[in-house]
Design a protein around this motif. Structure first.
Motif, mmCIF file in Angstrom:
data_model
loop_
_atom_site.group_PDB
_atom_site.id
_atom_site.type_symbol
_atom_site.label_atom_id
_atom_site.label_comp_id
_atom_site.label_asym_id
_atom_site.label_seq_id
_atom_site.Cartn_x
_atom_site.Cartn_y
_atom_site.Cartn_z
ATOM 1 N N ARG A 131 0.842 -1.182 0.066
ATOM 2 C CA ARG A 131 0.010 -0.068 -0.042
ATOM 3 C C ARG A 131 0.820 1.136 0.034
ATOM 4 O O ARG A 131 0.841 2.311 -0.768
ATOM 5 C CB ARG A 131 -0.941 -0.051 1.186
ATOM 6 N N ALA A 158 -2.494 -1.091 -11.939
ATOM 7 C CA ALA A 158 -3.068 0.123 -11.112
ATOM 8 C C ALA A 158 -3.829 1.252 -11.748
ATOM 9 O O ALA A 158 -4.598 1.760 -11.088
ATOM 10 C CB ALA A 158 -1.485 0.772 -10.472
ATOM 11 N N ASP A 159 -3.529 1.423 -13.058
ATOM 12 C CA ASP A 159 -4.002 2.420 -13.995
ATOM 13 C C ASP A 159 -5.319 1.969 -14.716
ATOM 14 O O ASP A 159 -6.084 2.790 -15.280
ATOM 15 C CB ASP A 159 -3.331 3.390 -14.546
ATOM 16 N N ASP A 160 -5.624 0.564 -14.771
ATOM 17 C CA ASP A 160 -6.534 0.164 -15.718
ATOM 18 C C ASP A 160 -6.441 0.482 -17.021
ATOM 19 O O ASP A 160 -7.472 0.335 -17.831
ATOM 20 C CB ASP A 160 -7.876 0.402 -14.956
ATOM 21 N N ARG A 213 -13.866 -7.673 -3.937
ATOM 22 C CA ARG A 213 -15.091 -7.391 -4.210
ATOM 23 C C ARG A 213 -15.650 -7.820 -5.252
ATOM 24 O O ARG A 213 -16.863 -7.308 -5.605
ATOM 25 C CB ARG A 213 -15.094 -5.733 -3.945
ATOM 26 N N GLU A 238 -9.064 -8.164 2.536
ATOM 27 C CA GLU A 238 -8.252 -7.518 1.907
ATOM 28 C C GLU A 238 -7.141 -8.693 1.749
ATOM 29 O O GLU A 238 -6.822 -9.342 2.701
ATOM 30 C CB GLU A 238 -7.625 -6.501 2.768
ATOM 31 N N HIS A 243 -10.416 -4.899 -5.746
ATOM 32 C CA HIS A 243 -10.874 -3.412 -6.018
ATOM 33 C C HIS A 243 -9.800 -2.532 -5.058
ATOM 34 O O HIS A 243 -9.285 -3.108 -4.150
ATOM 35 C CB HIS A 243 -12.264 -3.170 -5.668
ATOM 36 N N ASP A 244 -9.954 -1.501 -5.235
ATOM 37 C CA ASP A 244 -9.103 -0.310 -4.298
ATOM 38 C C ASP A 244 -7.500 -0.979 -4.461
ATOM 39 O O ASP A 244 -6.942 -1.321 -3.151
ATOM 40 C CB ASP A 244 -9.647 -0.211 -2.917
ATOM 41 N N ARG A 245 -6.950 -1.435 -5.531
ATOM 42 C CA ARG A 245 -5.864 -2.023 -5.441
ATOM 43 C C ARG A 245 -4.655 -1.195 -5.252
ATOM 44 O O ARG A 245 -4.575 0.055 -5.720
ATOM 45 C CB ARG A 245 -5.662 -2.626 -7.013
ATOM 46 N N SER A 246 -3.503 -1.826 -4.817
ATOM 47 C CA SER A 246 -2.067 -1.114 -4.858
ATOM 48 C C SER A 246 -1.291 -1.914 -5.518
ATOM 49 O O SER A 246 -1.064 -3.401 -5.158
ATOM 50 C CB SER A 246 -1.797 -0.807 -3.262
ATOM 51 N N GLY A 273 -5.439 -5.676 -2.387
ATOM 52 C CA GLY A 273 -6.967 -5.095 -2.802
ATOM 53 C C GLY A 273 -7.646 -5.795 -2.132
ATOM 54 O O GLY A 273 -7.546 -6.783 -1.327
ATOM 55 N N ILE A 274 -8.772 -5.291 -2.163
ATOM 56 C CA ILE A 274 -10.078 -5.855 -1.497
ATOM 57 C C ILE A 274 -11.007 -6.865 -2.293
ATOM 58 O O ILE A 274 -11.199 -6.282 -3.406
ATOM 59 C CB ILE A 274 -11.093 -4.556 -0.919
#
Length: 356
Positions: free
Chosen positions: A206, A231-233, A306, A318, A274-277, A303-304
Protein backbone atom coordinates in the motif's frame (compact mmCIF):
# COMPACT_ATOMS: atom_id res chain seq x y z
CA UNK A 1 26.71 -2.61 -11.88
CA UNK A 2 25.25 -2.75 -15.39
CA UNK A 3 22.49 -5.23 -16.23
CA UNK A 4 24.64 -6.92 -18.90
CA UNK A 5 27.91 -7.16 -16.98
CA UNK A 6 30.01 -10.35 -17.25
CA UNK A 7 28.75 -11.55 -20.66
CA UNK A 8 30.75 -14.77 -20.20
CA UNK A 9 28.21 -15.85 -17.55
CA UNK A 10 25.70 -17.66 -19.74
CA UNK A 11 22.00 -18.32 -19.21
CA UNK A 12 20.81 -21.95 -19.04
CA UNK A 13 18.56 -21.17 -22.05
CA UNK A 14 19.57 -23.31 -25.03
CA UNK A 15 22.21 -25.26 -23.08
CA UNK A 16 21.95 -28.95 -22.21
CA UNK A 17 22.16 -30.02 -18.57
CA UNK A 18 25.40 -31.83 -19.39
CA UNK A 19 26.93 -28.59 -20.66
CA UNK A 20 25.63 -26.62 -17.67
CA UNK A 21 27.25 -29.02 -15.21
CA UNK A 22 30.65 -29.24 -16.93
CA UNK A 23 33.46 -28.59 -14.50
CA UNK A 24 36.19 -26.10 -15.26
CA UNK A 25 37.94 -22.91 -14.16
CA UNK A 26 36.27 -19.84 -12.74
CA UNK A 27 34.57 -17.56 -15.27
CA UNK A 28 33.62 -14.83 -12.77
CA UNK A 29 35.00 -13.37 -9.55
CA UNK A 30 33.05 -14.98 -6.68
CA UNK A 31 34.59 -14.07 -3.36
CA UNK A 32 33.75 -16.57 -0.61
CA UNK A 33 32.10 -19.13 -2.91
CA UNK A 34 33.13 -22.79 -3.06
CA UNK A 35 35.73 -23.51 -5.77
CA UNK A 36 33.38 -25.92 -7.55
CA UNK A 37 31.25 -23.01 -8.78
CA UNK A 38 32.45 -21.43 -12.03
CA UNK A 39 30.15 -18.39 -11.99
CA UNK A 40 26.97 -17.21 -10.27
CA UNK A 41 24.58 -18.96 -12.66
CA UNK A 42 26.60 -22.13 -12.16
CA UNK A 43 26.24 -21.69 -8.40
CA UNK A 44 22.43 -21.55 -8.65
CA UNK A 45 22.09 -24.44 -11.12
CA UNK A 46 24.79 -26.68 -9.64
CA UNK A 47 23.87 -26.34 -5.95
CA UNK A 48 20.21 -27.02 -6.86
CA UNK A 49 21.34 -30.14 -8.75
CA UNK A 50 23.53 -31.29 -5.85
CA UNK A 51 20.66 -30.93 -3.38
CA UNK A 52 17.70 -32.23 -5.42
CA UNK A 53 19.07 -34.66 -8.00
CA UNK A 54 22.08 -35.92 -6.06
CA UNK A 55 20.00 -35.84 -2.82
CA UNK A 56 22.73 -34.18 -0.74
CA UNK A 57 20.18 -32.32 1.34
CA UNK A 58 22.70 -31.44 4.04
CA UNK A 59 24.20 -28.93 1.60
CA UNK A 60 21.31 -26.66 2.59
CA UNK A 61 23.29 -26.05 5.80
CA UNK A 62 26.28 -24.72 3.86
CA UNK A 63 24.29 -22.84 1.20
CA UNK A 64 21.76 -21.02 3.41
CA UNK A 65 22.66 -18.66 6.24
CA UNK A 66 21.68 -19.76 9.72
CA UNK A 67 19.05 -17.01 9.99
CA UNK A 68 17.99 -16.84 6.33
CA UNK A 69 14.52 -15.43 5.67
CA UNK A 70 12.08 -17.15 3.31
CA UNK A 71 9.10 -15.23 1.95
CA UNK A 72 6.09 -17.10 0.53
CA UNK A 73 2.47 -16.14 -0.05
CA UNK A 74 1.51 -18.82 2.47
CA UNK A 75 3.74 -17.25 5.14
CA UNK A 76 7.38 -16.70 6.07
CA UNK A 77 9.96 -19.09 7.46
CA UNK A 78 13.33 -18.46 9.09
CA UNK A 79 16.49 -20.54 9.29
CA UNK A 80 18.54 -22.99 7.29
CA UNK A 81 17.27 -25.90 9.37
CA UNK A 82 13.70 -25.12 8.27
CA UNK A 83 14.90 -25.21 4.64
CA UNK A 84 16.67 -28.52 5.27
CA UNK A 85 13.66 -30.20 6.88
CA UNK A 86 11.25 -28.87 4.24
CA UNK A 87 13.48 -30.32 1.52
CA UNK A 88 13.55 -33.69 3.27
CA UNK A 89 9.75 -33.56 3.57
CA UNK A 90 9.34 -32.79 -0.14
CA UNK A 91 11.52 -35.73 -1.12
CA UNK A 92 9.66 -38.01 1.29
CA UNK A 93 6.45 -37.25 -0.59
CA UNK A 94 8.03 -37.13 -4.06
CA UNK A 95 11.31 -39.11 -3.95
CA UNK A 96 11.82 -39.00 -7.73
CA UNK A 97 11.57 -35.21 -7.88
CA UNK A 98 13.90 -33.50 -10.34
CA UNK A 99 14.35 -29.74 -10.58
CA UNK A 100 15.30 -28.47 -14.05
CA UNK A 101 16.48 -24.91 -14.65
CA UNK A 102 14.63 -23.01 -17.38
CA UNK A 103 16.45 -19.74 -16.71
CA UNK A 104 18.49 -17.85 -14.12
CA UNK A 105 18.15 -14.07 -14.43
CA UNK A 106 20.61 -12.39 -12.07
CA UNK A 107 22.11 -9.11 -10.94
CA UNK A 108 24.90 -7.94 -8.66
CA UNK A 109 23.05 -5.36 -6.58
CA UNK A 110 26.13 -4.37 -4.57
CA UNK A 111 29.73 -5.62 -4.67
CA UNK A 112 29.58 -9.28 -3.58
CA UNK A 113 25.76 -9.20 -3.13
CA UNK A 114 24.19 -11.29 -5.88
CA UNK A 115 20.51 -11.73 -6.68
CA UNK A 116 19.07 -14.55 -8.76
CA UNK A 117 15.62 -15.21 -10.16
CA UNK A 118 15.62 -18.94 -10.88
CA UNK A 119 12.76 -20.38 -12.97
CA UNK A 120 12.41 -24.13 -12.75
CA UNK A 121 10.12 -26.92 -13.78
CA UNK A 122 9.96 -29.71 -11.20
CA UNK A 123 8.76 -33.15 -12.22
CA UNK A 124 7.86 -35.88 -9.74
CA UNK A 125 5.43 -38.63 -8.74
CA UNK A 126 3.18 -38.34 -5.70
CA UNK A 127 4.53 -41.42 -3.85
CA UNK A 128 4.03 -40.24 -0.25
CA UNK A 129 1.08 -39.34 1.98
CA UNK A 130 0.61 -35.69 2.96
CA UNK A 131 -1.49 -34.18 5.78
CA UNK A 132 -3.66 -31.91 3.60
CA UNK A 133 -3.55 -33.74 0.26
CA UNK A 134 -4.09 -37.22 1.72
CA UNK A 135 -2.90 -40.63 0.63
CA UNK A 136 -0.34 -41.05 -2.15
CA UNK A 137 -1.95 -41.03 -5.60
CA UNK A 138 1.00 -42.29 -7.67
CA UNK A 139 0.25 -39.55 -10.19
CA UNK A 140 2.92 -37.52 -11.94
CA UNK A 141 3.25 -33.76 -11.69
CA UNK A 142 5.04 -30.99 -13.54
CA UNK A 143 5.01 -27.65 -11.76
CA UNK A 144 6.54 -24.23 -12.45
CA UNK A 145 8.35 -22.37 -9.67
CA UNK A 146 10.34 -19.15 -9.49
CA UNK A 147 12.76 -18.67 -6.60
CA UNK A 148 14.40 -15.29 -6.07
CA UNK A 149 17.50 -15.44 -3.86
CA UNK A 150 19.87 -12.89 -2.34
CA UNK A 151 23.28 -14.55 -2.06
CA UNK A 152 26.45 -13.45 -0.28
CA UNK A 153 29.63 -15.57 -0.14
CA UNK A 154 28.08 -18.94 -1.02
CA UNK A 155 25.05 -18.52 1.25
CA UNK A 156 21.46 -17.59 0.49
CA UNK A 157 20.54 -14.94 3.07
CA UNK A 158 17.01 -14.23 1.81
CA UNK A 159 14.64 -16.00 -0.56
CA UNK A 160 11.27 -15.27 -2.16
CA UNK A 161 9.42 -18.33 -3.47
CA UNK A 162 6.39 -18.64 -5.78
CA UNK A 163 5.03 -22.02 -6.90
CA UNK A 164 2.00 -22.89 -9.00
CA UNK A 165 0.46 -24.99 -6.23
CA UNK A 166 -3.04 -25.07 -7.71
CA UNK A 167 -1.77 -26.89 -10.79
CA UNK A 168 0.22 -29.27 -8.59
CA UNK A 169 -2.93 -30.17 -6.63
CA UNK A 170 -5.09 -30.69 -9.70
CA UNK A 171 -2.48 -33.02 -11.15
CA UNK A 172 -2.75 -35.37 -8.15
CA UNK A 173 -6.57 -35.20 -8.11
CA UNK A 174 -6.93 -32.81 -5.15
CA UNK A 175 -9.24 -29.78 -4.99
CA UNK A 176 -7.33 -26.51 -4.39
CA UNK A 177 -10.43 -24.87 -2.92
CA UNK A 178 -10.93 -27.68 -0.39
CA UNK A 179 -7.24 -27.66 0.53
CA UNK A 180 -7.37 -23.88 1.00
CA UNK A 181 -10.44 -24.13 3.29
CA UNK A 182 -8.76 -26.80 5.42
CA UNK A 183 -5.59 -24.74 5.75
CA UNK A 184 -7.62 -21.60 6.59
CA UNK A 185 -9.44 -23.44 9.38
CA UNK A 186 -6.08 -24.34 10.94
CA UNK A 187 -4.91 -20.73 10.47
CA UNK A 188 -7.77 -19.47 12.63
CA UNK A 189 -6.64 -21.55 15.60
CA UNK A 190 -4.05 -20.46 18.15
CA UNK A 191 -2.06 -17.26 18.41
CA UNK A 192 -3.12 -14.95 15.59
CA UNK A 193 -0.07 -12.71 15.97
CA UNK A 194 1.84 -15.31 13.95
CA UNK A 195 0.03 -13.93 10.90
CA UNK A 196 1.15 -10.32 11.45
CA UNK A 197 3.53 -10.70 8.49
CA UNK A 198 0.55 -10.48 6.10
CA UNK A 199 -0.64 -7.18 7.57
CA UNK A 200 2.89 -5.85 7.24
CA UNK A 201 3.17 -7.08 3.64
CA UNK A 202 -0.12 -5.42 2.70
CA UNK A 203 1.04 -2.17 4.33
CA UNK A 204 4.33 -2.28 2.39
CA UNK A 205 2.48 -2.74 -0.91
CA UNK A 206 0.00 0.00 0.00
CA UNK A 207 2.87 2.37 0.76
CA UNK A 208 4.30 1.86 -2.72
CA UNK A 209 7.99 2.58 -2.90
CA UNK A 210 8.86 0.81 -6.15
CA UNK A 211 12.43 -0.35 -6.55
CA UNK A 212 14.52 2.17 -8.43
CA UNK A 213 15.13 1.23 -12.08
CA UNK A 214 17.89 3.03 -13.91
CA UNK A 215 17.16 4.69 -17.24
CA UNK A 216 17.65 2.36 -20.17
CA UNK A 217 17.29 -0.82 -18.11
CA UNK A 218 15.30 -3.45 -20.09
CA UNK A 219 13.00 -4.00 -17.08
CA UNK A 220 11.80 -0.38 -17.02
CA UNK A 221 9.12 -0.69 -19.75
CA UNK A 222 8.03 -4.08 -18.39
CA UNK A 223 7.52 -2.73 -14.87
CA UNK A 224 5.64 0.22 -16.36
CA UNK A 225 3.42 -2.22 -18.29
CA UNK A 226 2.43 -3.96 -15.06
CA UNK A 227 1.70 -0.68 -13.29
CA UNK A 228 -0.29 0.69 -16.23
CA UNK A 229 -2.49 -2.41 -16.25
CA UNK A 230 -2.77 -3.34 -12.57
CA UNK A 231 -2.85 0.13 -11.01
CA UNK A 232 -4.15 2.42 -13.77
CA UNK A 233 -6.54 0.04 -15.63
CA UNK A 234 -5.12 1.10 -19.00
CA UNK A 235 -4.95 -2.46 -20.28
CA UNK A 236 -4.72 -1.74 -23.99
CA UNK A 237 -1.94 0.81 -23.50
CA UNK A 238 -0.07 -1.63 -21.25
CA UNK A 239 -0.29 -4.45 -23.78
CA UNK A 240 1.35 -2.54 -26.63
CA UNK A 241 4.71 -3.94 -25.45
CA UNK A 242 3.43 -7.51 -25.93
CA UNK A 243 3.95 -9.21 -29.27
CA UNK A 244 0.70 -10.32 -30.95
CA UNK A 245 2.20 -13.84 -31.01
CA UNK A 246 3.58 -13.84 -27.44
CA UNK A 247 3.18 -17.01 -25.37
CA UNK A 248 1.51 -16.28 -22.02
CA UNK A 249 1.73 -18.77 -19.12
CA UNK A 250 0.11 -17.88 -15.81
CA UNK A 251 -0.89 -20.02 -12.78
CA UNK A 252 -3.67 -22.59 -12.78
CA UNK A 253 -3.05 -23.70 -16.37
CA UNK A 254 -3.73 -20.31 -17.92
CA UNK A 255 -1.90 -20.75 -21.22
CA UNK A 256 -2.57 -18.70 -24.32
CA UNK A 257 -1.15 -16.31 -26.88
CA UNK A 258 -1.14 -12.64 -27.65
CA UNK A 259 -2.21 -9.35 -26.16
CA UNK A 260 -5.85 -10.30 -25.75
CA UNK A 261 -5.06 -13.35 -23.64
CA UNK A 262 -2.64 -11.38 -21.46
CA UNK A 263 -5.29 -8.71 -20.87
CA UNK A 264 -7.73 -11.49 -19.95
CA UNK A 265 -5.36 -12.81 -17.28
CA UNK A 266 -4.89 -9.31 -15.88
CA UNK A 267 -8.66 -8.67 -16.01
CA UNK A 268 -9.29 -11.62 -13.70
CA UNK A 269 -7.09 -9.98 -11.05
CA UNK A 270 -8.40 -6.44 -11.41
CA UNK A 271 -12.04 -7.53 -11.51
CA UNK A 272 -11.62 -9.53 -8.30
CA UNK A 273 -9.52 -6.96 -6.42
CA UNK A 274 -10.83 -3.44 -5.89
CA UNK A 275 -8.98 -0.48 -4.33
CA UNK A 276 -5.73 -1.99 -5.59
CA UNK A 277 -2.14 -1.04 -4.83
CA UNK A 278 0.76 -2.29 -6.95
CA UNK A 279 4.44 -2.44 -6.01
CA UNK A 280 7.46 -3.40 -8.11
CA UNK A 281 9.86 -5.01 -5.63
CA UNK A 282 12.88 -6.11 -7.69
CA UNK A 283 14.05 -6.33 -11.29
CA UNK A 284 16.92 -7.97 -13.14
CA UNK A 285 17.83 -8.56 -16.78
CA UNK A 286 20.34 -10.62 -18.73
CA UNK A 287 21.27 -11.01 -22.40
CA UNK A 288 20.11 -14.19 -24.15
CA UNK A 289 21.29 -15.83 -27.38
CA UNK A 290 20.45 -14.17 -30.71
CA UNK A 291 19.91 -10.73 -29.20
CA UNK A 292 16.97 -11.59 -26.93
CA UNK A 293 16.84 -10.21 -23.39
CA UNK A 294 15.50 -11.98 -20.28
CA UNK A 295 13.79 -9.80 -17.68
CA UNK A 296 12.69 -10.79 -14.16
CA UNK A 297 10.23 -8.73 -12.11
CA UNK A 298 9.11 -9.49 -8.56
CA UNK A 299 5.90 -7.63 -7.76
CA UNK A 300 3.07 -7.49 -5.23
CA UNK A 301 -0.58 -6.50 -5.33
CA UNK A 302 -2.97 -5.63 -2.50
CA UNK A 303 -6.71 -5.12 -2.84
CA UNK A 304 -10.18 -5.78 -1.47
CA UNK A 305 -11.89 -8.92 -2.78
CA UNK A 306 -15.12 -7.30 -3.99
CA UNK A 307 -15.52 -8.79 -7.47
CA UNK A 308 -16.03 -12.16 -9.12
CA UNK A 309 -13.84 -13.70 -11.77
CA UNK A 310 -10.93 -15.83 -10.69
CA UNK A 311 -11.82 -16.69 -7.09
CA UNK A 312 -15.58 -17.08 -6.68
CA UNK A 313 -18.00 -14.93 -4.74
CA UNK A 314 -16.53 -11.77 -3.16
CA UNK A 315 -15.38 -12.23 0.42
CA UNK A 316 -14.73 -8.58 1.25
CA UNK A 317 -11.29 -9.53 2.60
CA UNK A 318 -8.15 -7.57 1.91
CA UNK A 319 -5.82 -9.86 -0.03
CA UNK A 320 -2.11 -9.79 -0.73
CA UNK A 321 -0.53 -11.35 -3.79
CA UNK A 322 3.20 -11.97 -4.28
CA UNK A 323 4.12 -12.75 -7.89
CA UNK A 324 7.23 -13.27 -9.99
CA UNK A 325 7.33 -12.83 -13.75
CA UNK A 326 9.93 -13.81 -16.32
CA UNK A 327 9.81 -12.21 -19.76
CA UNK A 328 11.72 -12.70 -22.99
CA UNK A 329 12.11 -9.52 -25.02
CA UNK A 330 12.86 -9.50 -28.73
CA UNK A 331 13.16 -6.23 -30.62
CA UNK A 332 11.63 -4.38 -27.69
CA UNK A 333 8.52 -6.59 -27.52
CA UNK A 334 7.62 -9.34 -25.03
CA UNK A 335 7.49 -12.68 -26.82
CA UNK A 336 7.17 -14.86 -23.69
CA UNK A 337 5.61 -14.19 -20.27
CA UNK A 338 5.87 -16.75 -17.47
CA UNK A 339 4.16 -15.45 -14.32
CA UNK A 340 3.97 -17.52 -11.13
CA UNK A 341 2.08 -17.01 -7.87
CA UNK A 342 0.53 -19.37 -5.33
CA UNK A 343 -3.17 -19.27 -6.09
CA UNK A 344 -3.90 -21.74 -3.27
CA UNK A 345 -2.56 -19.17 -0.79
CA UNK A 346 -4.90 -16.57 -2.34
CA UNK A 347 -7.86 -18.93 -1.84
CA UNK A 348 -6.67 -19.53 1.71
CA UNK A 349 -6.88 -15.81 2.44
CA UNK A 350 -10.37 -15.65 0.92
CA UNK A 351 -11.45 -18.54 3.17
CA UNK A 352 -10.42 -16.52 6.24
CA UNK A 353 -6.90 -17.86 6.71
CA UNK A 354 -3.50 -16.26 7.22
CA UNK A 355 -4.76 -13.69 9.68
CA UNK A 356 -7.27 -10.85 9.70
Amino acid sequence: MTWDQDPQVLSPVGRSMREQLEEGPRRQALEGFEPVYRDFVDYIVRCTHRIWEEKNIGLCRTHYSEDCELHMLSGPAVGMEVVTQNTIGSLASQPDRVVMAEDVIWSEDAPGEFYSSHRIISRSTHFGDEPLVGRATMRGTGVSTIADCKVVANRIVEEWLARDNSTALWQVGADPHAIARSAAAADREGDQTRHSWRTEAIAATRDGGDVGIEAGHPAAPVAQMLRTALADDMHGDAATIISPCAEIRWPSRRHGFGRGFWIGCVAQLVNALHDRSFRCEHVAARPLPHGDIAVAVRWSLAGIHRGTGAWGEPSGRELWLLAMSHYRLRGGLIVDDMTVFDEVAVLRQIAGGLGA
